[in-house]
Design a protein around this motif. Structure first.
Motif, PDB file in Angstrom:
ATOM      1  N   ASN A 142      12.414  12.877 -12.012  1.00  0.00           N
ATOM      2  CA  ASN A 142      12.185  11.437 -12.055  1.00  0.00           C
ATOM      3  C   ASN A 142      11.904  10.919 -10.665  1.00  0.00           C
ATOM      4  O   ASN A 142      12.501  11.359  -9.673  1.00  0.00           O
ATOM      5  N   GLY A 143      11.014   9.960 -10.588  1.00  0.00           N
ATOM      6  CA  GLY A 143      10.702   9.320  -9.319  1.00  0.00           C
ATOM      7  C   GLY A 143      10.486   7.837  -9.520  1.00  0.00           C
ATOM      8  O   GLY A 143       9.930   7.414 -10.545  1.00  0.00           O
ATOM      9  N   THR A 144      10.910   7.045  -8.553  1.00  0.00           N
ATOM     10  CA  THR A 144      10.755   5.586  -8.637  1.00  0.00           C
ATOM     11  C   THR A 144      10.335   5.066  -7.273  1.00  0.00           C
ATOM     12  O   THR A 144      10.937   5.415  -6.256  1.00  0.00           O
ATOM     13  N   ALA A 145       9.301   4.250  -7.243  1.00  0.00           N
ATOM     14  CA  ALA A 145       8.841   3.624  -6.004  1.00  0.00           C
ATOM     15  C   ALA A 145       8.815   2.116  -6.194  1.00  0.00           C
ATOM     16  O   ALA A 145       8.224   1.614  -7.159  1.00  0.00           O
TER      17      ALA A 145
ATOM     18  N   ALA B  75      -3.258   3.501 -18.707  1.00  0.00           N
ATOM     19  CA  ALA B  75      -4.452   2.922 -18.090  1.00  0.00           C
ATOM     20  C   ALA B  75      -4.150   2.430 -16.682  1.00  0.00           C
ATOM     21  O   ALA B  75      -4.968   2.591 -15.755  1.00  0.00           O
ATOM     22  N   ASP B  76      -2.973   1.833 -16.486  1.00  0.00           N
ATOM     23  CA  ASP B  76      -2.565   1.398 -15.141  1.00  0.00           C
ATOM     24  C   ASP B  76      -2.475   2.596 -14.191  1.00  0.00           C
ATOM     25  O   ASP B  76      -2.893   2.518 -13.031  1.00  0.00           O
ATOM     26  N   ALA B  77      -1.909   3.696 -14.708  1.00  0.00           N
ATOM     27  CA  ALA B  77      -1.744   4.885 -13.880  1.00  0.00           C
ATOM     28  C   ALA B  77      -3.097   5.430 -13.435  1.00  0.00           C
ATOM     29  O   ALA B  77      -3.300   5.724 -12.242  1.00  0.00           O
ATOM     30  N   ILE B  78      -4.035   5.553 -14.360  1.00  0.00           N
ATOM     31  CA  ILE B  78      -5.374   6.053 -14.006  1.00  0.00           C
ATOM     32  C   ILE B  78      -6.038   5.104 -13.014  1.00  0.00           C
ATOM     33  O   ILE B  78      -6.706   5.539 -12.060  1.00  0.00           O
TER      34      ILE B  78
ATOM     35  N   VAL C 112       0.843  -1.197   0.000  1.00  0.00           N
ATOM     36  CA  VAL C 112       0.000   0.000   0.000  1.00  0.00           C
ATOM     37  C   VAL C 112       0.878   1.246   0.000  1.00  0.00           C
ATOM     38  O   VAL C 112       0.625   2.210  -0.735  1.00  0.00           O
ATOM     39  N   ALA C 113       1.938   1.227   0.804  1.00  0.00           N
ATOM     40  CA  ALA C 113       2.873   2.363   0.825  1.00  0.00           C
ATOM     41  C   ALA C 113       3.544   2.539  -0.532  1.00  0.00           C
ATOM     42  O   ALA C 113       3.729   3.671  -1.011  1.00  0.00           O
ATOM     43  N   VAL C 114       3.915   1.440  -1.160  1.00  0.00           N
ATOM     44  CA  VAL C 114       4.550   1.521  -2.478  1.00  0.00           C
ATOM     45  C   VAL C 114       3.606   2.173  -3.486  1.00  0.00           C
ATOM     46  O   VAL C 114       4.006   3.040  -4.274  1.00  0.00           O
ATOM     47  N   MET C 115       2.335   1.802  -3.445  1.00  0.00           N
ATOM     48  CA  MET C 115       1.365   2.385  -4.375  1.00  0.00           C
ATOM     49  C   MET C 115       1.183   3.871  -4.119  1.00  0.00           C
ATOM     50  O   MET C 115       1.062   4.670  -5.052  1.00  0.00           O
ATOM     51  N   ILE C 116       1.152   4.262  -2.846  1.00  0.00           N
ATOM     52  CA  ILE C 116       1.016   5.689  -2.518  1.00  0.00           C
ATOM     53  C   ILE C 116       2.204   6.462  -3.083  1.00  0.00           C
ATOM     54  O   ILE C 116       2.047   7.544  -3.659  1.00  0.00           O
ATOM     55  N   ASN C 117       3.402   5.911  -2.939  1.00  0.00           N
ATOM     56  CA  ASN C 117       4.592   6.587  -3.448  1.00  0.00           C
ATOM     57  C   ASN C 117       4.623   6.618  -4.971  1.00  0.00           C
ATOM     58  O   ASN C 117       5.066   7.600  -5.566  1.00  0.00           O
ATOM     59  N   LYS C 118       4.165   5.546  -5.605  1.00  0.00           N
ATOM     60  CA  LYS C 118       4.059   5.576  -7.063  1.00  0.00           C
ATOM     61  C   LYS C 118       3.129   6.713  -7.503  1.00  0.00           C
ATOM     62  O   LYS C 118       3.417   7.448  -8.451  1.00  0.00           O
ATOM     63  N   ALA C 119       2.016   6.838  -6.797  1.00  0.00           N
ATOM     64  CA  ALA C 119       1.033   7.857  -7.154  1.00  0.00           C
ATOM     65  C   ALA C 119       1.558   9.271  -6.943  1.00  0.00           C
ATOM     66  O   ALA C 119       1.108  10.207  -7.606  1.00  0.00           O
ATOM     67  N   MET C 120       2.529   9.428  -6.043  1.00  0.00           N
ATOM     68  CA  MET C 120       3.025  10.758  -5.709  1.00  0.00           C
ATOM     69  C   MET C 120       4.273  11.158  -6.484  1.00  0.00           C
ATOM     70  O   MET C 120       4.396  12.302  -6.923  1.00  0.00           O
ATOM     71  N   ILE C 121       5.234  10.232  -6.650  1.00  0.00           N
ATOM     72  CA  ILE C 121       6.509  10.641  -7.268  1.00  0.00           C
ATOM     73  C   ILE C 121       6.824   9.955  -8.592  1.00  0.00           C
ATOM     74  O   ILE C 121       7.628  10.464  -9.374  1.00  0.00           O
TER      75      ILE C 121
END
Length: 962
Positions: free
Chosen positions: A542-545, A462-465, A169-178
């Motif tokens: 650039n951001g990577t989670a 589509a994955d991002a949305i 869940v934390a990884v997904m939050i970070n993907k969504a942010m950075i």
């Protein structure tokens, strides 16, 4: 060849008051804050994260003085340069400057300038090509990324940002942010317009994450409309009839109208323990109040008839007993509605574990015309709710951790048990629609005319949305469980969320919300929250989670590291986040199969001290110490050698007691940091609580976290004896304490409430610079014992007996420590006064003590004369001067307090030191109100001194003119 590392600003000074004020203010910011994207527990404020990373990366101007790097910079020039850096931080931490490019560019320029300076110092180093490229800043990494505030702010400051965490869940939050926003920055939306929207202009601005946010809004709207087509019949509006309004003036204006339901308000039930009513399911209601608005109180009246009862909604002032419903005491203790028989917690647990807890509908809340309208329930409403038939319910077991997971005690053992049938139908529908929306994005993307030469494909977009759509669903889930209660307070009248605290509590009456109405917590409002949060994300760089274990990850290699690791045993993130994971998995498993490969989050490797999971308290402590040591060692070895590592630690467990500031979690954490090979070079208290929690009941409620500034310990570090350690404390602590209470140039003094934690920093800096401190028997001194000696040094410095205080002040201090403002025997006061070199009558004459009838009492500052003039008083103890200053500050403000200080400038430093000492004394004795006065005096000290200096200049000019 040794790397030449300039000392960083964070190792020397910070404008802490400005950072703390911004961090505290941020708690009240809602729309657009990244915390509204998805719930996470104990997320650090953006202001604090931004300031810490900036100060961690910029060189302190004073490093040039006597450090052997360069010459020609004097102390005054260094102070001027440091003040410029402070000004950048002061602007940087303001919420309104979150995306202010002018402010951010100043910060980025300062970071780049410091980096080039460091590269220049090390250009002849053998590894210069690898370590010191002046054209490229080192990247950033947070190995315990959690809610993502720290890596987000690193990205905002211009760094390539990496976030890792074990928790999916934390990884997904970070993907969504950075990770996601920069990848799709500048992308025009591909989704169809929402009905009623205007056609966008061909040249409309889709910079940053605007297009991404717009597509989330569009597909979110499609999901809502599609869901309503499928399950809207379960959420019908209510027609207000003449019969309903017959005895309700508040309903007459709505007769003939259909009003949308906000929530159905239920109470759990058990069979009455009274044999005469053992066939009756009686309610467990913690309150019968629906609205506590003074001008519009609404409440539920239970109407009993024989062995039956019903609920009727009433308006007007409610009887006192209504407030507590059928609750008898704290915890699971209730009274039988039918017989007044006690329903103890043990009985309720037994009924729950046997599957006999039911529910009954008590009232319905409706959307009126800018108001809430409440109705009595009907049988049809209850039958409609129970007719819902979910196709799936989570069967995953809720961990039986009795510290934070309370529902299994009452038979609600699976995550599916936390939802009503109608809630399960709705959430299943929304989860399925995330997957359907993804397919819709794929088609719309392929058909879009605005996509050319993009570095990503339709599947990636589509994955991002889908990620953000799943976050919308999670926001709904947080308000739509049977743990969510109805908030009847005057300014709310809405559903609370499930996670009102860091636990899943057991609730007795709950609100079942309508996800299609316009109240808070609905699907529509969740779309709004998520899209506004996306718009505030930097969407650049650039951001990577990724998912990674902090103990074994290698991402930190040659990166700037700042992190907020788990807090000993405070929060079980994995246990709590399963609540969201099980639903997120249904929506996103096909897009992120590696992250969602298990039914629930794996918990064995989570770095928390969890007795129920690890087989007892001692094993849990060892697990945490060993694991955290390994994680810290990993950071110490891999982090870029040019920067200190900053580590946040929540200080919520600590208490300042007679022996000083300490706690098991704090000591264990420090032990891990030092074992890992770090030397602690500073500690900064970050005040992240709301302003109205300035003083807790004797506890350190104010500084909710401490930032440790760490450097890798020199390989040549030696061991010293206990006696040598004590000698160094005596030599170095007074200078460090003086800097803290005096404040460095441009920085405010450390507030008394934060001093105990801050002062540990210089003490631990001494302790941690050595390989070990050896006791007399040759054993290594523990962190616990070191903290005792450090706290003793702090107390000795603040103790008036160790300074140059006058005898009257020494007497008052000792008497206050014993009696506070209460009376005490004259004989004891006489003995103490003689020991301190004064007399009771003399202290009375000074105007700070009252004596009579064989008793003496210190006067409270509120009892002092407001007309007092130190120039006209021949006996002015520091005690009196300090409390007179507090009086004027409280009654007239800082300017008049400054004018008073100008009349006794020679007492300024003793007054300030006494205020620190008295604050510490009051805090340890849990005298919260007394402590507040001393903390406020120090908090205003800079302004008081400035005002006193202005008075002095005016007086001097007046004399010269005369």
């Amino acid at each position: 060849m040794k790397i030449r590392v300039p000392k960083k600003l964070i190792e020397v000074a910070l404008p802490l008051d400005d950072i703390n004020a911004a961090a505290a203010r941020e708690k009240s910011i809602r729309h657009g804050h990244p915390s509204t994207l998805h719930l996470w527990w104990a997320r650090r404020p953006l202001a604090a994260a931004r300031a810490v990373i900036f100060a961690q990366m910029v060189n302190d101007p004073g490093f040039e003085i006597g450090a052997g790097f360069r010459r020609g910079v004097n102390k005054k020039e260094a102070e001027i340069k440091r003040e410029k850096l402070f000004d950048i931080i002061r602007d940087l931490v303001k919420w309104e400057n979150t995306n202010n490019e002018e402010v951010l560019n100043r910060a980025r320029a300062a970071i780049r300038e410091s980096w080039r300076e460091t590269c220049e110092l090390n250009k002849k180093h053998p590894q210069a090509a690898e370590l010191f490229n002046p054209e490229k800043l080192p990247a950033f990494h947070d190995p315990f990324a959690g809610g993502g505030a720290i890596p987000l702010e690193a990205q905002r400051l211009g760094l390539e940002s990496y976030a890792s965490d074990l928790n999916p869940v934390a990884v997904m939050i970070n993907k969504a942010m950075i990770e996601i926003p920069p990848k799709f920055a500048g992308q025009a939306p591909v989704g169809p317009l929402v009905p009623g929207d205007h056609q966008p202009d061909l040249h409309e601005d889709w910079s940053g994450a605007k297009g991404l946010a717009e597509d989330v809004r569009r597909y979110g709207h499609w999901m809502r409309e599609e869901a309503f087509k499928r399950i809207g019949h379960l959420y019908p509006k209510v027609l207000i009839t003449e019969a309903m309004a017959a005895d309700r003036e508040d309903l007459k204006a709505y007769v003939g109208e259909e009003l949308a339901v906000i929530a159905w308000i239920w109470a759990r039930t058990v069979k009455s323990p009274n044999p005469a009513f053992s066939h009756v399911d009686v309610p467990l209601a913690s309150s019968f109040v629906l609205s506590s608005k003074r001008e519009k109180q609404v409440w539920i009246e239970p109407v009993i008839s024989g062995d039956k009862y019903k609920f009727k909604v009433r308006t007007g002032e409610y009887p006192k007993e209504i407030k507590n419903g059928t609750k008898a005491a704290r915890g699971a203790n209730f009274t039988c509605l039918m017989s007044d028989a006690a329903i103890p917690g043990g009985y309720i647990k037994s009924e729950g574990l046997s599957g006999r807890i039911g529910h009954t509908l008590m009232a319905v809340a409706l959307e009126g015309n800018r108001e809430r309208v409440f109705l009595s329930p009907t049988l049809e409403m209850e039958e409609l709710a129970t007719s819902a038939s979910p196709s799936w319910a989570p069967s995953a077991l809720i961990p039986e951790d009795k510290r934070s997971m309370f529902t299994p005690l009452y038979g609600l053992k699976t995550f599916g048990n936390l939802f009503s049938a109608r809630q399960l139908v709705a959430i299943n529908t929304f989860s399925e629609l995330v997957r359907e929306a993804r397919n819709k994005v794929l088609g719309d993307f392929e058909n879009s005319q605005n996509l050319q030469s993009l570095p990503y494909n339709s599947s990636q977009y589509a994955d991002a949305i889908s990620v953000y759509l799943s976050f919308i669903v999670d926001r709904v889930i947080d308000r739509h469980s049977t743990i969510a209660t109805w908030d009847s307070s005057p300014t709310k009248l809405q559903l609370r969320n499930t996670f009102a605290r860091q636990a899943i509590p057991m609730t007795w009456d709950y609100g079942e919300g309508n996800p299609f109405c316009s109240s808070s917590g609905t699907f529509g409002s969740s779309i709004d929250w998520v899209t506004k949060a996306i718009l505030k994300l930097p969407a650049q760089g650039n951001g990577t989670a990724v998912q990674a274990n902090g103990q074994t990850q290698d991402i930190s290699h040659l990166k700037v590291v700042s992190t907020d690791p788990p807090y000993y045993d405070n929060i079980g993130y994995a246990d709590l986040s399963d609540f969201f994971y099980i639903w997120m998995r249904r929506s996103l498993k096909s897009s992120f199969p590696a992250l969602f490969s298990t039914m629930v989050i794996l918990k064995a490797e989570e770095l928390v001290a969890n007795p129920y999971r690890q087989g007892g308290k001692d094993r849990a402590e060892k697990f945490f110490l060993d694991g955290m040591t390994e994680a810290m060692h990993n950071m110490a070895e891999k982090a870029h050698p040019s920067f200190p590592v900053s580590i946040y630690y929540a200080f919520k467990q600590s208490e300042t007691k007679e022996k000083g500031t300490a706690s098991t979690g704090w000591e264990t954490f420090l032990e891990a940091v030092l074992r890992a090979g770090f030397s602690i070079v500073g500690t900064w208290p970050m005040r992240t609580e709301m302003g109205n929690r300035m003083i807790g009941s004797g506890t350190n409620a104010l500084a909710s976290s401490i930032v440790l500034v760490c450097q890798k310990r020199e390989t040549t570090a030696e061991s010293i004896s206990r006696r040598q350690f004590q000698r160094q404390l005596r030599e170095e602590m007074p200078l460090a304490m003086e800097a803290m209470i005096g404040g460095t140039e441009g920085a405010s003094p450390i507030a008394p409430v934060d001093l105990a934690q801050s002062a540990i920093g210089p003490g631990m800096a001494i302790f941690s610079r050595y390989e070990s401190v050896l006791n007399q028997d040759g054993t290594k001194m523990s962190v616990h014992d070191a903290l005792i000696l450090i706290n003793r040094a702090i107390s000795e410095y603040l103790d008036p007996d160790s300074g140059s205080f006058d005898p009257d002040t020494l007497f008052c201090d000792s008497w206050f420590a014993e009696y506070g403002w209460s009376e005490g025997p004259f004989g004891q006061a006489d003995t103490l006064a003689r020991a301190k070199g004064t007399a009771v009558n003399g202290v009375v004459e000074a105007g700070v003590l009252e004596s009579g009838g064989g008793k003496v009492r210190l006067l409270k500052w509120q009892e002092y004369a407001t007309s007092w003039d130190p120039k006209q008083d021949h006996r002015v103890p520091v005690w009196q001067a300090c409390h007179q200053l507090i009086l004027i500050l409280n009654q007239r403000g800082e300017t008049d307090a400054g004018a008073l200080l100008a009349r006794m400038p020679e007492l300024g430093e003793p007054i300030r030191q006494l205020a620190y000492h008295l604050y510490t004394l009051c805090e340890r004795k849990k005298w919260a109100e007394e402590a507040r006065a001393y903390n406020e005096l120090i908090g205003s000290w800079h302004n008081i001194v400035a005002a006193s200096q202005e008075v002095g200049v005016r007086d001097q000019q007046h004399t010269m003119n005369f």
